[in-house]
Design an enzyme around this catalytic site. Sequence first.
Site, PDB file in Angstrom:
ATOM      1  CD  GLU A 190      -2.860  -0.871   0.139  1.00  0.00           C
ATOM      2  OE1 GLU A 190      -3.260   0.098  -0.163  1.00  0.00           O
ATOM      3  OE2 GLU A 190      -3.685  -2.035   0.012  1.00  0.00           O
ATOM      4  CB  CYS A 225      -1.538   7.346   1.153  1.00  0.00           C
ATOM      5  SG  CYS A 225      -2.970   6.548   1.630  1.00  0.00           S
TER       6      CYS A 225
HETATM    7  P1  NAD Z   1       7.750   5.081   7.796  1.00  0.00           P
HETATM    8  O1  NAD Z   1       8.778   5.772   7.466  1.00  0.00           O
HETATM    9  O2  NAD Z   1       6.850   4.652   8.787  1.00  0.00           O
HETATM   10  O3  NAD Z   1       7.902   3.651   7.002  1.00  0.00           O
HETATM   11  C1  NAD Z   1       6.868   2.362   7.136  1.00  0.00           C
HETATM   12  C2  NAD Z   1       7.404   1.131   7.619  1.00  0.00           C
HETATM   13  O4  NAD Z   1       8.526   0.915   6.875  1.00  0.00           O
HETATM   14  C3  NAD Z   1       8.020   1.399   9.147  1.00  0.00           C
HETATM   15  O5  NAD Z   1       7.612   0.358   9.816  1.00  0.00           O
HETATM   16  C4  NAD Z   1       9.519   1.372   8.978  1.00  0.00           C
HETATM   17  O6  NAD Z   1      10.128   0.435  10.185  1.00  0.00           O
HETATM   18  C5  NAD Z   1       9.581   0.450   7.793  1.00  0.00           C
HETATM   19  N1  NAD Z   1      10.990   0.931   7.006  1.00  0.00           N
HETATM   20  C6  NAD Z   1      11.488   2.125   6.917  1.00  0.00           C
HETATM   21  N2  NAD Z   1      12.577   2.279   6.140  1.00  0.00           N
HETATM   22  C7  NAD Z   1      12.790   0.670   5.967  1.00  0.00           C
HETATM   23  C8  NAD Z   1      13.884   0.061   5.213  1.00  0.00           C
HETATM   24  N3  NAD Z   1      14.976   0.693   4.775  1.00  0.00           N
HETATM   25  N4  NAD Z   1      13.948  -1.182   5.082  1.00  0.00           N
HETATM   26  C9  NAD Z   1      12.739  -2.082   5.841  1.00  0.00           C
HETATM   27  N5  NAD Z   1      11.896  -1.293   6.439  1.00  0.00           N
HETATM   28  C10 NAD Z   1      11.786   0.058   6.487  1.00  0.00           C
HETATM   29  O7  NAD Z   1       6.473   5.429   6.523  1.00  0.00           O
HETATM   30  P2  NAD Z   1       6.512   6.347   5.158  1.00  0.00           P
HETATM   31  O8  NAD Z   1       7.143   5.318   4.104  1.00  0.00           O
HETATM   32  O9  NAD Z   1       7.346   7.582   5.573  1.00  0.00           O
HETATM   33  O10 NAD Z   1       5.128   6.587   5.058  1.00  0.00           O
HETATM   34  C11 NAD Z   1       4.631   7.393   4.123  1.00  0.00           C
HETATM   35  C12 NAD Z   1       4.502   6.888   2.820  1.00  0.00           C
HETATM   36  O11 NAD Z   1       3.333   5.720   3.136  1.00  0.00           O
HETATM   37  C13 NAD Z   1       3.730   7.974   1.819  1.00  0.00           C
HETATM   38  O12 NAD Z   1       4.378   7.508   0.504  1.00  0.00           O
HETATM   39  C14 NAD Z   1       2.241   7.296   1.853  1.00  0.00           C
HETATM   40  O13 NAD Z   1       1.662   7.812   0.645  1.00  0.00           O
HETATM   41  C15 NAD Z   1       2.409   6.103   2.082  1.00  0.00           C
HETATM   42  N6  NAD Z   1       0.987   5.451   2.589  1.00  0.00           N
HETATM   43  C16 NAD Z   1       0.179   4.485   1.989  1.00  0.00           C
HETATM   44  C17 NAD Z   1      -0.960   4.305   2.403  1.00  0.00           C
HETATM   45  C18 NAD Z   1      -1.833   3.387   1.726  1.00  0.00           C
HETATM   46  O14 NAD Z   1      -2.691   2.767   2.078  1.00  0.00           O
HETATM   47  N7  NAD Z   1      -1.628   3.149   0.375  1.00  0.00           N
HETATM   48  C19 NAD Z   1      -1.511   4.788   3.520  1.00  0.00           C
HETATM   49  C20 NAD Z   1      -0.593   5.433   4.301  1.00  0.00           C
HETATM   50  C21 NAD Z   1       0.861   5.998   3.881  1.00  0.00           C
END
Ligand code: NAD
Length: 453
Positions: A210, A244
């Site tokens: 997602e 998102c």
């Molecule tokens: P985040 O930084 O919290 O990362 C999400 C998870 O990924 C965390 O649990 C983290 O521990 C893990 N993570 C981070 N870097 C990693 C790596 N290098 N290797 C393995 N795991 C790792 O969240 P984010 O990515 O900043 O969230 C924002 C993004 O999420 C935006 O792009 C948003 O559009 C998207 N989003 C999508 C939805 C959807 O339903 N499609 C919903 C919410 C957010």
Amino acid sequence: QQKLKLVVQRARTSFQTGRTKPLEYRIQQLKSLLSLISDRRTDIADSLKKDLGKSENGTELFEIMKLEGEIRLAIEKLAEWAAPRPVEKNFLTITDEVYIQPEPLGVVLIIGAWNYPWAVTLVPLVGAIAAGNAAVIKPSEVSSHSAKVMEELLPQYLDKDMYPVVTGGVSETQELLKLRFDHVFYTGNSTVGKLVMEAAARHLTPVTLELGGKSPCYIDKNCDIAVACRRITWGKFVNCGQTCIAPDYILCEPSIQSRVFEELKRSIEEFYTDNPKTFEDYGRIINQRHFKRVMALMEGSTVALGGESDESQCYIAPTVLKDVTCESKVMKEEIFGPLLPVITVSGVDEAIQFINEREKPLVVYVFSHDNKLIKRVIAETSSGALLANDCLVHYTVSSLPFGGVGNSGMGSYLGRHSFDQLSHMRSCLIKQLKLEGVNSMRYPPHTPKKLDW
Ligand code: NAD
């Protein structure tokens, strides 16, 4: 690593006991999750206030209502979803029992994001429980208060061996991803999405991703611009743009640009007063790192509205940008903050071309009175979802699969789609040992006579 291994091993051993198989167990767990939310509302709201400056009412509307709705729906519909699904038969199997039997996959890893930390972590869990899986839950470390409260509360309400919570940062997530799961459900950005898929591939584990991206929003000049801008303002600035499915940027013709600015200004003031900084329903950027990232995206564009900020509070005012081109910094990545660039195009043709030249977004938004134009945008673009004349509300419809396509993700969930996504659809065919004569045509020798009927 050893500790994580044990946690996952315990979830697997619990799953193998078979206690998730009876629907009563799943319903009881879902009811407990419902109790957690109603008993501990204040703890949940406090954690979100600390993480994102969310107001209590905002929390109720954007995290709790959806989560409770999904749990209630799963409880009500579980028997129907889990039942065998008879399918059409062919001539050879006309007397057989032929059906699809949904079955649990095993242990699911759920990796959550920070922007709606409760909803994006626990709504997939509802699907995992309903489908009869065990699940290891990894909330985002970025929304640390929510993660801590989840870690504390979930084991008090759920089968704690079956649904353990693992907290920690990137390295814990990476360690978890080295282990074997039966499905990984990841919510977050596309860059990490690729790493998740790569890690899962080593075990041939299927993934749901997602992800996000830049969701475009085309405003047709044949449209009620005041209403369009009010709905866009709502969709964009809720949770400070950290949604998102928020419209990322506006596309419109130059002739309506100044009207669009006027109406956006009116709506921003109507929703958040002329001083959003002190207004309860306007949130904050999650942390200093993201604050700096979002601020830097303004470089090279002109502020048409807003633009104020306060680093000490991670505050950025609802901001509208003009003189934006494809080369502007703000067009190079998903904004995920309260900046709304307006880009002018010559009409719907150019808007469609603009959209198609980029990665497939999570949502395409179009505002128009002209139904034909809307249908044309549907036919000529691709995205996870398309919304005409509103923002975000498709997320409230559990019968619509929620998810992306291409760079915005793969797989989908909500309601029955969550159940299906986290189940294996097992093909079952039960034949009787009688009527052997009917089968003779398929047994060798394959003489022409046998095929001649
Ligand atoms: P985040 O930084 O919290 O990362 C999400 C998870 O990924 C965390 O649990 C983290 O521990 C893990 N993570 C981070 N870097 C990693 C790596 N290098 N290797 C393995 N795991 C790792 O969240 P984010 O990515 O900043 O969230 C924002 C993004 O999420 C935006 O792009 C948003 O559009 C998207 N989003 C999508 C939805 C959807 O339903 N499609 C919903 C919410 C957010």
